[in-house]
Design a protein around this motif. Structure first.
Motif, PDB file in Angstrom:
ATOM      1  N   CYS A   1      17.869  95.498 -24.819  1.00  0.00           N
ATOM      2  CA  CYS A   1      17.862  96.716 -25.631  1.00  0.00           C
ATOM      3  C   CYS A   1      18.923  96.557 -26.711  1.00  0.00           C
ATOM      4  N   GLU A   2      18.486  96.413 -27.953  1.00  0.00           N
ATOM      5  CA  GLU A   2      19.418  96.245 -29.071  1.00  0.00           C
ATOM      6  C   GLU A   2      19.626  97.533 -29.838  1.00  0.00           C
ATOM      7  N   GLU A   3      18.665  98.451 -29.720  1.00  0.00           N
ATOM      8  CA  GLU A   3      18.764  99.726 -30.422  1.00  0.00           C
ATOM      9  C   GLU A   3      18.076 100.790 -29.570  1.00  0.00           C
TER      10      GLU A   3
ATOM     11  N   LEU B   1      25.691  98.626 -26.609  1.00  0.00           N
ATOM     12  CA  LEU B   1      24.618  97.771 -27.129  1.00  0.00           C
ATOM     13  C   LEU B   1      25.165  96.411 -27.540  1.00  0.00           C
ATOM     14  N   PRO B   2      24.356  95.365 -27.377  1.00  0.00           N
ATOM     15  CA  PRO B   2      23.072  95.324 -26.677  1.00  0.00           C
ATOM     16  C   PRO B   2      23.277  95.212 -25.164  1.00  0.00           C
TER      17      PRO B   2
END
Length: 365
Positions: free
Chosen positions: A46-48, A95-96
């Protein structure tokens, strides 16, 4: 047992509050370890927040003292994970991050001097930081539980949270007795099916399950329920009254909240017990105390993760007992493992859209 209590004490000394017990412990380090995976590991990242997960190759996680390295075979998808990647969960990882907190696999490396585990052991784990959707994870041994090799690895990933919660809710909170009548809301969910399975097949009770479709009703009946209520076209209170000949149920277990909680409360017999497990419907109900008075009934709550701190012996027993029942063939979790790592986003959407029956698993190996 002193070693277990020591590990729990160490958790308490960390900066994490108890409500994060079942969320997240393993950090995917940027430091590599030398063994067969020198080229890194695949993971869903999950980067965003609110955006699809990306499949990437990451450096292998480093293994600290008192940790073991696990080759992850199956990762469970829970509603908390869905909320976390959407940015709607109360705790937001930096993040991430690699989502997922519950998984199973095989140990591939142990720390020097390790005596409780060895390479090749089949295990299930609950992490305190996101890590499950990766080919490898290094986790503290206090969060790991051996799975008998006669028990499928899928069972490990599909059962820890759901069956641990169900066992404690029935055995400890409700003090269940053979022959009682038990009502389970959201009976086709992971925890709901675990409640039906244990109440019917271990504790010998008459179970009524509430579901939202005929397909889900079929699964709940197969799992051991005597009756089902389809709340899309039937009134829960009226149907329970009919099925119990006006008496009501001895125990009701609700994980939905809102109006369903009130229906459960009104469906109790005299001196009945309502156990609140969660609020998947999004509304935390208010208890009308006059009903407690008129029926001499009670409402209790169950937070499984809290027992890891307050009563670690009972917490461990909830897992050991259910794994033993599975080894004996008395119970079995319902799950779907049709998703692979590359389809992680589809798995999350599948659960978020409430299409699942039982636990949703992602297969990594």
């Amino acid at each position: 047992m002193s070693q277990l209590n020591g590990r729990i004490k160490k958790f308490l000394q960390s900066s994490f509050p108890p409500e994060r017990m079942l969320r997240n412990y393993v950090k995917l380090s940027q430091t590599t370890c030398s063994n067969s995976r020198n080229d890194g590991i695949k993971a869903a990242v999950c980067e965003e927040l609110g955006k699809p997960l990306k499949i990437k190759t990451l450096p292998r996680p480093s293994m600290e003292e008192h940790e073991v390295r696990i080759g992850v075979h199956y990762a469970a998808v829970n509603f908390g994970d869905v909320l976390q990647i959407q940015g709607k969960y109360q705790e937001k990882p930096r993040l991430p991050f690699v989502p997922g907190a519950e998984f199973s696999g095989k140990i591939t490396q142990v720390s020097k001097g390790e005596e409780d585990f060895e390479v090749g052991d089949h295990v299930a784990a609950i992490s305190l930081k996101p890590c499950a959707l990766a080919e490898e994870a290094c986790v503290p041994k206090g969060t790991i539980f051996k799975i008998p090799k006669s028990v499928p690895l899928q069972y490990g990933a599909a059962s820890l949270t759901s069956y641990g919660t169900a066992w404690l809710a029935l055995k400890r909170t409700a003090n269940i007795q053979e022959g009682q009548t038990v009502f389970v809301s959201a009976a086709a969910g992971a925890v709901g099916l675990a409640l039906v399975d244990l109440a019917a097949n271990i504790f010998g009770c008459n179970v009524i399950g509430a579901v939202g479709s005929d397909a889900k009703a079929k699964i709940v009946l197969e799992k051991g329920a005597k009756h089902v209520v389809n709340y899309t076209n039937e009134n829960i209170r009226d149907k329970v009254k009919e099925l119990t000949e006006g008496k009501g149920v001895d125990i009701a277990l609700d994980s939905v909240g809102g109006d369903i909680f009130i229906d459960c409360l009104k469906s109790l017999a005299f001196e009945g017990i309502l156990v609140t497990i969660g609020y998947a419907g999004g509304t935390i109900p208010k208890v009308p105390a006059n009903l407690l008075l008129l029926k001499s009934c009670s409402v209790k709550g169950i937070y499984w993760g809290g027992y890891a701190f307050k009563n670690p012996i009972l917490f461990k027993e909830s897992i050991d007992a259910t794994l033993k029942y599975m080894e004996e063939g008395k119970i079995s979790p319902v799950y779907t493992d049709q998703f692979q790592l590359e389809n992680a986003n589809e798995a999350y959407e599948y659960l978020a859209n409430r299409k699942s029956i039982g636990k949703v698993l992602i297969r990594l190996t």
